[in-house]
Design an enzyme around this catalytic site. Structure first.
Site, PDB file in Angstrom:
ATOM      1  N   ASP A 171     -54.551   8.522-131.436  1.00 20.01           N
ATOM      2  CA  ASP A 171     -55.327   7.831-130.101  1.00 20.01           C
ATOM      3  C   ASP A 171     -56.911   8.243-130.329  1.00 20.01           C
ATOM      4  OD1 ASP A 171     -55.059  10.647-129.514  1.00 20.01           O
ATOM      5  OD2 ASP A 171     -55.307   9.974-127.375  1.00 20.01           O
ATOM      6  N   HIS A 488     -48.199   6.915-136.780  1.00 22.71           N
ATOM      7  CA  HIS A 488     -48.837   6.450-135.334  1.00 22.71           C
ATOM      8  C   HIS A 488     -50.239   6.930-135.463  1.00 22.71           C
ATOM      9  CE1 HIS A 488     -48.644   5.399-131.177  1.00 22.71           C
ATOM     10  NE2 HIS A 488     -49.110   6.318-130.934  1.00 22.71           N
ATOM     11  N   ASP A 534     -40.061   7.593-140.230  1.00 24.66           N
ATOM     12  CA  ASP A 534     -41.697   7.076-140.643  1.00 24.66           C
ATOM     13  C   ASP A 534     -42.037   5.725-140.152  1.00 24.66           C
ATOM     14  OD1 ASP A 534     -44.158   6.721-141.915  1.00 24.66           O
ATOM     15  OD2 ASP A 534     -43.075   6.491-143.877  1.00 24.66           O
ATOM     16  N   GLU A 543     -46.783  10.982-135.206  1.00 27.47           N
ATOM     17  CA  GLU A 543     -48.355  10.698-134.742  1.00 27.47           C
ATOM     18  C   GLU A 543     -48.986  11.910-135.693  1.00 27.47           C
ATOM     19  OE1 GLU A 543     -49.162  10.511-130.633  1.00 27.47           O
ATOM     20  OE2 GLU A 543     -51.418  10.459-131.193  1.00 27.47           O
TER      21      GLU A 543
HETATM   22  O1  9MR Z   1     -49.327  17.928-129.112  1.00 30.18           O
HETATM   23  C1  9MR Z   1     -49.043  17.446-127.771  1.00 30.18           C
HETATM   24  C2  9MR Z   1     -47.541  18.051-127.508  1.00 30.18           C
HETATM   25  O2  9MR Z   1     -47.514  19.503-127.441  1.00 30.18           O
HETATM   26  C3  9MR Z   1     -47.030  17.283-126.306  1.00 30.18           C
HETATM   27  O3  9MR Z   1     -45.789  17.529-125.996  1.00 30.18           O
HETATM   28  C4  9MR Z   1     -47.257  16.059-126.278  1.00 30.18           C
HETATM   29  C5  9MR Z   1     -47.003  15.218-124.912  1.00 30.18           C
HETATM   30  O4  9MR Z   1     -47.595  15.757-123.920  1.00 30.18           O
HETATM   31  O5  9MR Z   1     -48.684  15.700-126.335  1.00 30.18           O
HETATM   32  C6  9MR Z   1     -49.224  15.914-127.678  1.00 30.18           C
HETATM   33  O6  9MR Z   1     -50.504  15.744-127.745  1.00 30.18           O
HETATM   34  C7  9MR Z   1     -50.980  14.479-127.935  1.00 30.18           C
HETATM   35  C8  9MR Z   1     -52.048  14.212-126.755  1.00 30.18           C
HETATM   36  O7  9MR Z   1     -51.369  14.390-125.615  1.00 30.18           O
HETATM   37  C9  9MR Z   1     -52.665  12.908-126.863  1.00 30.18           C
HETATM   38  N1  9MR Z   1     -53.188  12.839-128.284  1.00 30.18           N
HETATM   39  C10 9MR Z   1     -52.098  12.822-129.251  1.00 30.18           C
HETATM   40  C11 9MR Z   1     -51.327  14.013-129.238  1.00 30.18           C
HETATM   41  C12 9MR Z   1     -50.302  14.267-130.281  1.00 30.18           C
HETATM   42  O8  9MR Z   1     -49.184  13.445-130.164  1.00 30.18           O
END
Ligand code: 9MR
Ligand code: ZN
Length: 561
Positions: A171, A488, A534, A543
């Site tokens: 994102d 992602h 994937d 992601e």
């Molecule tokens: O890395 C984060 C993971 O530990 C959490 O479980 C997850 C859900 O809250 O979020 C991950 O971080 C994301 C962040 O909230 C937004 N940007 C993308 C991050 C990677 O997926």
């Protein structure tokens, strides 16, 4: 139609899983170090074949490595070819003709991995044009120039310039807590091994400026972090829209993004990395370094005037905001880390006393660092900190603690089919990051003891990332014969280029099945290491994120000769 194609794809991958597979590190192996190929079937022997001549240059036996491997639910076998030290390009084969992907043996096999994983940060830059000269086909124009405006919960309506910094992940949001562990890890890599991270020719805009490119890249993020600090020292939590963006290029993601309220975790992480940056940048740019220290001390001052966690119970998304939360109801590790970095930066006993009063609450056991758990980073700083400043007996207590934990990691690795040093239930969101952070810890333990078990186990983790995993995939874009393709990651999805942006690390298997793609492909009973697809839609398993790339840079740099 889409659903049908996806079902077919899953079916094909299930069928191909029935095929015998041979797993190798697709980047390759160092001539003098351990080399293991894995098999998901009981091959009787294996051959290493020269790609150039087709001739057999090594032959040995395949042995069971873990029958009933809990992480994968499979029987995993292994063939050791560590004694093969010839440089060249090879593949592994069995007597029935099954083959692995090609790989190299050379002292330089990890150079490309290091360079690409570091350059991956450049591709995440926000607020600037990624010029063709540096970004090639992955160029794009400036994005998010309107960052940002205070969210009503962060204060009275006001525009504040918080442009710059890296996009967090797939994102386009920018989150201070995650920036904290990322920059902290990169600074630690440089501080521990400056000679391994001296490259100034990665083809980023600052290349050739006599400052190592890793530091230029870090500085890009620090320049954004400064803007996130309030006048009184506290630090804002994040800059995002209310919702995640659609899959468009960043320059088309218009509108003013919101700045979310200050938090103690963000403020303490900020203080930690700024104090550490002061130490590292002092040798290059005194005035920049002192700016870092001043803002770190200002952040600490705010924290010591506000010793309860803020916001109460930790940051939570306000109503209407659905972007990443990085929620953490415990800020004691972040505060400890800040005190440790500030102590080593200044020698000031106020910070030292804070450390000594708090480091062993509730105990001084080691654990694997992650964005909500930065205590191990504080410990590592103390362990490798200036001998003339630290309390020797506390330092040796922490060294022992690291060694104890490393012994546990070695044991876990021995019990795992692919010699991964995480437990089957540690395949959480971002599991590749967990694996790599254990590798960082093992490397630190190896630096202290020179015990080769730690080195070899650290290397196994790196191998897992680059191919010795049940998916037979390299989780790093642009590296290996079979890398992840459908991460992602909004630019990779929107740029009309087949290949994803290079040098970005997929999060890997996620046990919680936290997205629909995973839910459709697996059940909760599926062994955790399998829970990966994937597929661009699988944000929980595919992601990319800066905090996973950072330990990859550390590990790749360490193993790069
Ligand atoms: O890395 C984060 C993971 O530990 C959490 O479980 C997850 C859900 O809250 O979020 C991950 O971080 C994301 C962040 O909230 C937004 N940007 C993308 C991050 C990677 O997926
Ligand atoms: Zn941007």
């Amino acid at each position: 139609m889409k659903k049908l194609i996806f079902a077919l794809l899953v079916a094909v991958s299930v069928i191909s899983n029935l095929h015998a597979q041979i797993f190798v590190n697709q980047a390759g192996y160092l001539p003098e170090k351990n080399k293991v190929a894995y098999f998901d079937y009981p091959a009787d022997s294996f051959y290493v074949i020269s790609k150039l001549t087709g001739s057999v240059i090594f032959k040995s036996e395949v042995k069971p490595n873990r029958i009933g491997d809990p992480a994968t639910g499979k029987n995993i076998y292994a063939g050791d070819f560590s004694s093969l030290k010839t440089n060249g390009e090879f593949y592994v084969k069995d007597s029935k003709g099954n083959k692995s992907y090609n790989f190299k043996i050379s002292p330089f096999v990890f150079e490309e991995t290091l360079n690409k994983s570091l350059k991956g940060f450049y591709y995440q830059r926000c607020g600037v044009e990624l010029h063709e000269k540096y970004a090639g086909d992955f160029k794009h124009s400036e994005c998010h120039l309107e960052d940002g405006e205070l969210h009503p919960q962060a204060g009275a309506k006001e525009k504040i310039d918080v442009t710059g910094g890296w996009h967090d992940a797939g994102d386009y949001g920018k989150y201070v807590v995650n920036a904290g562990i990322t920059v902290g890890t990169l600074l630690m890599a440089y501080e521990m091994f400056p000679e391994k991270f001296s490259a100034d020719d990665l083809n980023i805009p600052e290349s050739g400026n006599k400052m190592p490119d890793i530091l230029d890249e870090i500085r890009f993020e620090l320049d954004w972090l400064f803007k996130m600090q309030r006048m009184d020292g506290a630090v804002y939590f994040k800059v995002t829209h209310e919702n995640f963006e659609s899959f468009i290029m960043p320059e088309f993601d218009k509108g003013t993004r919101l700045i979310l309220p200050v938090s103690s975790t963000a403020t303490a992480d900020f203080a930690s990395v700024m104090a550490r940056a002061y130490r590292v940048f002092s040798k290059f740019d005194k005035s920049f370094a002192s700016k870092c220290l001043t803002s770190a001390e200002k952040a600490w001052k705010y924290l010591s005037d506000n010793h309860e966690i803020f916001p109460k119970n930790g940051f939570k998304n306000p109503q209407g905001t659905r972007t990443g939360e990085y929620g953490d109801g415990n800020d004691s590790d972040e505060r400890l880390w800040a005190a440790t970095e500030l102590f080593l930066a200044t020698g000031n006993s106020v910070y030292h006393n804070y450390f000594l009063d708090n480091y062993n609450k509730p105990n001084s056991n080691f654990s694997t660092m992650s964005w909500p758990n930065v205590k191990p980073l504080a410990y590592l700083t103390y362990i490798f900190g200036d001998e003339t400043l630290v309390n020797k007996s506390v330092q040796s207590e922490l060294k022992k603690s690291l060694i104890n934990y490393s012994n546990i990691l070695v044991e876990r690795s021995r019990n795992d089919g692919f010699n991964v040093s995480i437990l089957p239930d540690e395949y959480v969101w971002g599991s590749t990051g967990v694996v790599l952070n254990t590798s960082v810890l093992l490397i630190c333990a190896h630096e202290l003891t020179k015990n080769s078990d730690y080195y070899n186990t650290a290397l196994h983790q790196f191998n897992y990332i680059l191919g010795t995993n049940v998916h037979n995939i390299s989780f790093l874009t642009g590296i290996g014969a079979n890398p992840v393709m459908n991460i992602h990651h909004r630019p990779s999805g929107a740029d009309n280029i087949v290949d994803p942006v290079p040098g970005l690390l997929s999060g890997g298997p996620e046990k919680g099945l936290s997205d629909q793609i995973l839910k459709d492909a697996f059940t909760y009973e599926t062994p955790n290491a399998l829970k990966f697809v994937d597929h661009q839609g699988s944000y929980a398993s595919n992601e990319i994120a800066i905090n996973w790339n950072a330990p990859l840079v550390f590990v790749a740099g360490y193993f790069n000769k």
